[in-house]
Motif scaffolding. Sequence first.
Motif, PDB file in Angstrom:
ATOM      1  N   TYR A 282       3.835   1.542  -1.290  1.00  0.00           N
ATOM      2  CA  TYR A 282       4.491   1.670  -2.591  1.00  0.00           C
ATOM      3  C   TYR A 282       3.577   1.171  -3.710  1.00  0.00           C
ATOM      4  O   TYR A 282       4.026   0.519  -4.653  1.00  0.00           O
ATOM      5  N   SER A 283       2.305   1.516  -3.630  1.00  0.00           N
ATOM      6  CA  SER A 283       1.340   1.059  -4.644  1.00  0.00           C
ATOM      7  C   SER A 283       1.683   1.598  -6.029  1.00  0.00           C
ATOM      8  O   SER A 283       1.367   0.968  -7.047  1.00  0.00           O
ATOM      9  N   ASN A 284       2.353   2.766  -6.080  1.00  0.00           N
ATOM     10  CA  ASN A 284       2.733   3.319  -7.386  1.00  0.00           C
ATOM     11  C   ASN A 284       3.717   2.424  -8.125  1.00  0.00           C
ATOM     12  O   ASN A 284       3.753   2.398  -9.360  1.00  0.00           O
ATOM     13  N   ILE A 285       4.491   1.646  -7.369  1.00  0.00           N
ATOM     14  CA  ILE A 285       5.442   0.712  -7.979  1.00  0.00           C
ATOM     15  C   ILE A 285       4.770  -0.626  -8.281  1.00  0.00           C
ATOM     16  O   ILE A 285       4.874  -1.151  -9.388  1.00  0.00           O
TER      17      ILE A 285
ATOM     18  N   ARG B 230       0.841  -1.204   0.000  1.00  0.00           N
ATOM     19  CA  ARG B 230       0.000   0.000   0.000  1.00  0.00           C
ATOM     20  C   ARG B 230       0.880   1.259   0.000  1.00  0.00           C
ATOM     21  O   ARG B 230       0.585   2.243  -0.670  1.00  0.00           O
TER      22      ARG B 230
ATOM     23  N   GLY C 214       1.147   0.918 -10.269  1.00  0.00           N
ATOM     24  CA  GLY C 214       1.372   1.928 -11.304  1.00  0.00           C
ATOM     25  C   GLY C 214       2.419   1.510 -12.309  1.00  0.00           C
ATOM     26  O   GLY C 214       2.234   1.615 -13.528  1.00  0.00           O
ATOM     27  N   ARG C 215       3.523   0.980 -11.826  1.00  0.00           N
ATOM     28  CA  ARG C 215       4.617   0.625 -12.720  1.00  0.00           C
ATOM     29  C   ARG C 215       4.320  -0.644 -13.518  1.00  0.00           C
ATOM     30  O   ARG C 215       4.737  -0.783 -14.662  1.00  0.00           O
TER      31      ARG C 215
ATOM     32  N   THR D 172      -5.118  -1.654  -9.216  1.00  0.00           N
ATOM     33  CA  THR D 172      -4.873  -1.876  -7.791  1.00  0.00           C
ATOM     34  C   THR D 172      -5.750  -3.001  -7.263  1.00  0.00           C
ATOM     35  O   THR D 172      -6.962  -3.019  -7.475  1.00  0.00           O
TER      36      THR D 172
END
Length: 581
Positions: free
Chosen positions: A176-179, A174, A182-183, A188
Amino acid sequence: MDDFMQPARAFLDWFSAWPGTTFHDDIEIVDLRDRGAGRGIVAKRDIPVDTVLFTIPRKAIISTTTSELGTLLPSIVQVPDDQNEDEDDEEKDVESPSEQDAWTSLILVMIYEFLRGSQSPWKPYFDVLPAVFDTPMFWTDDELRELQASPVVGRVGHAEADKMIRIKVLAFMRIYSNIFFGRTGVPTLGDDEIMELAHRMGSTIMAYSFSLEKDEDDEGSGSAAKTEEQEDVEMDDGNDVANERQNGEEHKHGPDCDHDHGHDSDDDSDNDLSGWVEDKDDKLPLGMVPMADMLNADAECNAHIAHGVDVLTATAIRPIRAGDEILNYYGPLSNGELLRRYGYTTEKHAFFDAVDVPWPLLQNSLAKQLQLQPAEAAKAAAAAEADEFEDPFMLDREFDEDEETGQLKAPEGCTSSTMLSELPPMLVRQARAFIKVALRQQQKRREKALASAPKSKQTGKNGKNSKSQTPPKTEKELVAAGLAHALKERLDQYPTSLQQDRELLASGSVAPGSRLHSALRVRIGEKGLLTEAIALAKKMEVDARDEAKAAAKADKDASKTKKSERRGDDDNQASGKRQKR
């Protein structure tokens, strides 16, 4: 069958694309579902001893130092110094999502690479890894009940695994959800979906990961993967990684990766929790090793995996005949432990079968022999403990193991169906220590009560001490009787008999490799050990009784001899007096 083997063919092509890999022409990946073994590797032709079967460069291993996630989030490969770690520090670490360990770090790496899909250099490898597991972690309540009174039931550890995942995996993802999302481009996931995925990856690691040794040289005698010392690593394992990585320019990992990652380890740990978090034996780095984990394993193996500086090498440790499966070794595990960790059982692992006997059960049984009250028994146990009493005791059989050829041999007079040659010496010593102290305390209480009693109650008829018609049991008899009773109580905790289980297994009505089949193997091994332990305890009791009878007879004979000698002396004296007259 073709659909089942297609991912394996793609995996082999992918594996061969990594620089430094080899795969011997005389071996092949095959469908072994008819043996209840999924996929495995067999010999196409006879293979001589010392043949190199395949090699895996360390760059092909999935670990925190080869995955892109290690570059993006260096904290997952940086472990705080735990040289002076105490229990409070450990608990603090468990509660913190910012501090990862070898186990949870690899779970995070596996989740990240899985979510990357075709972007991950290990995609074909993930395609041959199982999505469903037969470890008891995933059994229904009804299926778990088939294990009956096996200690395996108490070691499944689903709740502990859930807690660890929520704190260290879910919370971290949660943050580092962008990694993670997102990445990778994956929508999600909800909490339940992450928990399910983490359990899947944790079970994959449990069943297939390797503790990664690093030999001083390529020709060194690296230990076989999953040896007894490094068999299985728990969720809160610590790991000192020498090459702590810094944030910097993004590095692309894959078959052509030229990034050199080293591994150092520090063996220093001793936790004992449940389930996943229980199996820590060392702090070696963990990794998923493609092709090495394609090998199935048994108590008798014919292959060995050596850990070199740059590559891991699988080698034949004895001649392998055409058609034989190539087998690795997971250590001297009972079928119960094999099932708990890897989700299967084998006939040959019966050599290592084991069952626990809790000390409180033994103590209560010994106390009954002396009619001790619970408080008296507890006092005797406390007084008998020079150090802490062992608890529980494990019953297991002896075996001879040829480490060079990977073969097992039962000791003379023993087979896998006759498991015990003696009761554990420590068990007998501990029982004797308890009985000895209890008898001494009992005697003191008797003497104290006698001293304070009226004189008329201290003696029997004619003022003489009354004697019991039945002589009291000796210390050895009490120990043996107590052990036999306790072991019988432990066996009675299983609702079916050993004979019933053997008949059910032999009936052919239970599918080989099924969960019921595995449960039957586990409980048959445990009941067999308990049955033989009971027989040994009863023999010990008979021997002790015979010894007591022989001692009593010897005392009686000695007493008669003394009386005869006294009568002879009296007669001689009387004769002498008559002569003087």
